[in-house]
Scaffold this motif. Structure first.
Motif, PDB file in Angstrom:
ATOM      1  N   ILE A 152       7.874  25.151  -2.360  1.00  0.00           N
ATOM      2  CA  ILE A 152       7.011  24.367  -1.902  1.00  0.00           C
ATOM      3  C   ILE A 152       6.377  25.648  -0.870  1.00  0.00           C
ATOM      4  N   LYS A 153       5.499  26.137  -1.033  1.00  0.00           N
ATOM      5  CA  LYS A 153       4.642  26.730   0.022  1.00  0.00           C
ATOM      6  C   LYS A 153       3.302  26.620   0.284  1.00  0.00           C
ATOM      7  N   LEU A 154       3.033  26.341   2.122  1.00  0.00           N
ATOM      8  CA  LEU A 154       2.274  25.990   2.846  1.00  0.00           C
ATOM      9  C   LEU A 154       1.015  26.666   3.066  1.00  0.00           C
ATOM     10  N   PRO A 155       0.042  26.567   3.136  1.00  0.00           N
ATOM     11  CA  PRO A 155      -1.092  27.564   3.069  1.00  0.00           C
ATOM     12  C   PRO A 155      -0.441  27.735   5.640  1.00  0.00           C
ATOM     13  N   THR A 156      -1.286  28.664   5.645  1.00  0.00           N
ATOM     14  CA  THR A 156      -1.712  28.799   7.247  1.00  0.00           C
ATOM     15  C   THR A 156      -2.159  28.039   7.588  1.00  0.00           C
ATOM     16  N   GLU A 157      -3.376  27.753   7.264  1.00  0.00           N
ATOM     17  CA  GLU A 157      -4.164  26.270   8.015  1.00  0.00           C
ATOM     18  C   GLU A 157      -3.687  25.139   8.406  1.00  0.00           C
ATOM     19  N   ILE A 158      -1.913  24.640   7.517  1.00  0.00           N
ATOM     20  CA  ILE A 158      -1.493  24.046   7.603  1.00  0.00           C
ATOM     21  C   ILE A 158      -0.885  23.139   8.931  1.00  0.00           C
ATOM     22  N   LYS A 159      -0.887  22.970   9.843  1.00  0.00           N
ATOM     23  CA  LYS A 159       0.126  22.644  11.379  1.00  0.00           C
ATOM     24  C   LYS A 159       1.338  22.311  11.291  1.00  0.00           C
ATOM     25  N   GLN A 160       2.084  22.472  12.645  1.00  0.00           N
ATOM     26  CA  GLN A 160       3.521  22.404  12.620  1.00  0.00           C
ATOM     27  C   GLN A 160       3.819  20.460  12.621  1.00  0.00           C
ATOM     28  N   VAL A 161       3.970  20.207  12.063  1.00  0.00           N
ATOM     29  CA  VAL A 161       4.434  18.733  11.818  1.00  0.00           C
ATOM     30  C   VAL A 161       5.799  18.282  12.652  1.00  0.00           C
ATOM     31  N   SER A 162       5.358  17.340  12.870  1.00  0.00           N
ATOM     32  CA  SER A 162       7.353  16.436  13.508  1.00  0.00           C
ATOM     33  C   SER A 162       7.543  15.980  12.502  1.00  0.00           C
ATOM     34  N   ASP A 163       8.640  14.984  13.457  1.00  0.00           N
ATOM     35  CA  ASP A 163       9.244  13.945  12.236  1.00  0.00           C
ATOM     36  C   ASP A 163       8.618  12.939  12.674  1.00  0.00           C
ATOM     37  N   ASP A 164       7.942  12.425  13.391  1.00  0.00           N
ATOM     38  CA  ASP A 164       6.570  11.110  13.673  1.00  0.00           C
ATOM     39  C   ASP A 164       5.857  11.654  12.684  1.00  0.00           C
ATOM     40  N   ASP A 165       5.273  12.677  12.202  1.00  0.00           N
ATOM     41  CA  ASP A 165       4.164  13.297  12.287  1.00  0.00           C
ATOM     42  C   ASP A 165       4.622  12.967  10.377  1.00  0.00           C
ATOM     43  N   LEU A 166       5.580  12.649   9.895  1.00  0.00           N
ATOM     44  CA  LEU A 166       6.270  13.722   8.757  1.00  0.00           C
ATOM     45  C   LEU A 166       6.619  11.852   8.117  1.00  0.00           C
ATOM     46  N   ASN A 167       6.931  10.705   9.178  1.00  0.00           N
ATOM     47  CA  ASN A 167       6.492   9.630   9.122  1.00  0.00           C
ATOM     48  C   ASN A 167       5.780   8.545   8.855  1.00  0.00           C
ATOM     49  N   GLN A 168       5.291   8.982   9.756  1.00  0.00           N
ATOM     50  CA  GLN A 168       3.296   8.133   9.606  1.00  0.00           C
ATOM     51  C   GLN A 168       2.791   9.081   8.147  1.00  0.00           C
ATOM     52  N   ILE A 169       3.000   9.824   7.815  1.00  0.00           N
ATOM     53  CA  ILE A 169       2.061  10.756   6.367  1.00  0.00           C
ATOM     54  C   ILE A 169       2.996   9.739   5.591  1.00  0.00           C
ATOM     55  N   LEU A 170       4.142   9.762   5.625  1.00  0.00           N
ATOM     56  CA  LEU A 170       4.644   9.220   4.042  1.00  0.00           C
ATOM     57  C   LEU A 170       3.917   8.034   3.842  1.00  0.00           C
ATOM     58  N   LYS A 171       4.578   6.767   5.044  1.00  0.00           N
ATOM     59  CA  LYS A 171       3.626   5.563   5.411  1.00  0.00           C
ATOM     60  C   LYS A 171       2.105   5.395   4.668  1.00  0.00           C
ATOM     61  N   LYS A 172       1.765   6.232   5.045  1.00  0.00           N
ATOM     62  CA  LYS A 172       0.324   6.072   4.634  1.00  0.00           C
ATOM     63  C   LYS A 172       0.159   6.039   3.374  1.00  0.00           C
ATOM     64  N   ILE A 173       1.226   7.386   2.338  1.00  0.00           N
ATOM     65  CA  ILE A 173       1.202   8.018   1.525  1.00  0.00           C
ATOM     66  C   ILE A 173       1.842   6.141   0.472  1.00  0.00           C
ATOM     67  N   GLU A 174       2.068   5.788   0.919  1.00  0.00           N
ATOM     68  CA  GLU A 174       2.804   4.268   0.683  1.00  0.00           C
ATOM     69  C   GLU A 174       1.763   2.994   0.117  1.00  0.00           C
ATOM     70  N   GLU A 175       1.461   3.351   1.328  1.00  0.00           N
ATOM     71  CA  GLU A 175       0.552   2.588   1.266  1.00  0.00           C
ATOM     72  C   GLU A 175      -0.798   2.901   0.238  1.00  0.00           C
ATOM     73  N   VAL A 176      -1.527   3.685   0.039  1.00  0.00           N
ATOM     74  CA  VAL A 176      -2.441   3.651  -0.545  1.00  0.00           C
ATOM     75  C   VAL A 176      -1.783   4.405  -2.139  1.00  0.00           C
ATOM     76  N   ILE A 216      -0.137   1.787  -3.352  1.00  0.00           N
ATOM     77  CA  ILE A 216      -0.082   0.781  -3.769  1.00  0.00           C
ATOM     78  C   ILE A 216      -1.526   0.512  -4.080  1.00  0.00           C
ATOM     79  N   ASN A 217      -2.510   0.079  -2.399  1.00  0.00           N
ATOM     80  CA  ASN A 217      -3.596  -0.548  -2.764  1.00  0.00           C
ATOM     81  C   ASN A 217      -5.265   0.828  -3.697  1.00  0.00           C
ATOM     82  N   GLY A 218      -4.821   2.053  -4.219  1.00  0.00           N
ATOM     83  CA  GLY A 218      -5.122   2.859  -4.736  1.00  0.00           C
ATOM     84  C   GLY A 218      -6.356   3.671  -4.068  1.00  0.00           C
ATOM     85  N   GLU A 219      -6.630   3.125  -2.041  1.00  0.00           N
ATOM     86  CA  GLU A 219      -7.965   4.146  -1.631  1.00  0.00           C
ATOM     87  C   GLU A 219      -7.408   5.132  -1.394  1.00  0.00           C
ATOM     88  N   LEU A 220      -7.715   5.593  -1.981  1.00  0.00           N
ATOM     89  CA  LEU A 220      -7.265   7.704  -1.588  1.00  0.00           C
ATOM     90  C   LEU A 220      -7.926   7.915   0.151  1.00  0.00           C
TER      91      LEU A 220
END
Length: 197
Positions: free
Chosen positions: A156-180, A182-186
């Motif tokens: 997977i290649k990421l576009p240059t527009e995508i920011k550098q992410v920290s481990d904390d950012d990644l955890n927040q992203i995963l948590k939000k994806i898992e939540e969405v 379940i509830n379908g609120e994209l």
């Protein structure tokens, strides 16, 4: 989520997706069954919230794809995982067909602004970030050759527009994806949009 066997190509968004172009076309077909301009203006006023919601839902889905790509690419950077259930692997794809929906959404953005002016006599202030997401997603598809070779998270290649992410950012992203998932609120994916764009 269990990543022991690999990562899913689709974390669970697809059950909530809609064919944007078909739904927009259906709405406009309904609009054009109205004979008089007065009826059309009234009908447009009625369907406008639905059009906005459909556009928001579509851009939220594309944002979700970018969030998932960022997560699987960065989270498993040092320990790549197989990508499971990628239906595009090895396919001979047509660029125009693969970009049809996103290009349609980008062009509809301007059309909706004009239609607001024409039918409602006012500006519809659509978020500029929506177009940015469409464009970054389109770029993502192109640089990844429409994911036909994406067998592993390392592919997977990421576009240059995508920011550098920290481990904390990644955890927040995963948590939000898992939540969405379940509830379908994209649209709630916008809560973590600023972490990547």
């Amino acid at each position: 989520m269990d990543f022991s066997k690999g990562v899913l190509f689709d974390p669970g968004y697809s059950k909530y997706t809609l064919a944007f172009s078909q739904n927009i076309d259906a709405a406009y077909n309904l609009l054009f069954t109205m004979k008089s301009m007065h009826q059309r203006k009234f009908k447009f006023q009625m369907i406008y919230p639905q059009l906005l919601k459909l556009l928001e839902h579509t851009v939220s889905f594309y944002l979700g794809c970018l969030l998932w790509a960022t997560f699987i690419s960065k989270n498993f950077e040092n320990n790549p995982k197989d990508i499971l259930d990628n239906c595009y692997i090895g396919k001979n794809v047509n660029e125009e067909e693969m970009l049809f929906e996103v290009n349609y959404a980008i062009s509809y953005f301007d059309k909706l602004k004009k239609d607001c002016k024409y039918y409602l006599g006012k500006d519809c202030n659509l978020p500029k970030e929506w177009v940015e997401i469409f464009e970054v997603y389109k770029n993502f598809l192109k640089i990844n050759n429409f994911l036909v070779d994406a067998k592993s998270t390392a592919d997977i290649k990421l576009p240059t527009e995508i920011k550098q992410v920290s481990d904390d950012d990644l955890n927040q992203i995963l948590k939000k994806i898992e939540e969405v998932i379940i509830n379908g609120e994209l649209k709630n994916l916008f809560d973590v949009k600023s972490l990547i764009l």
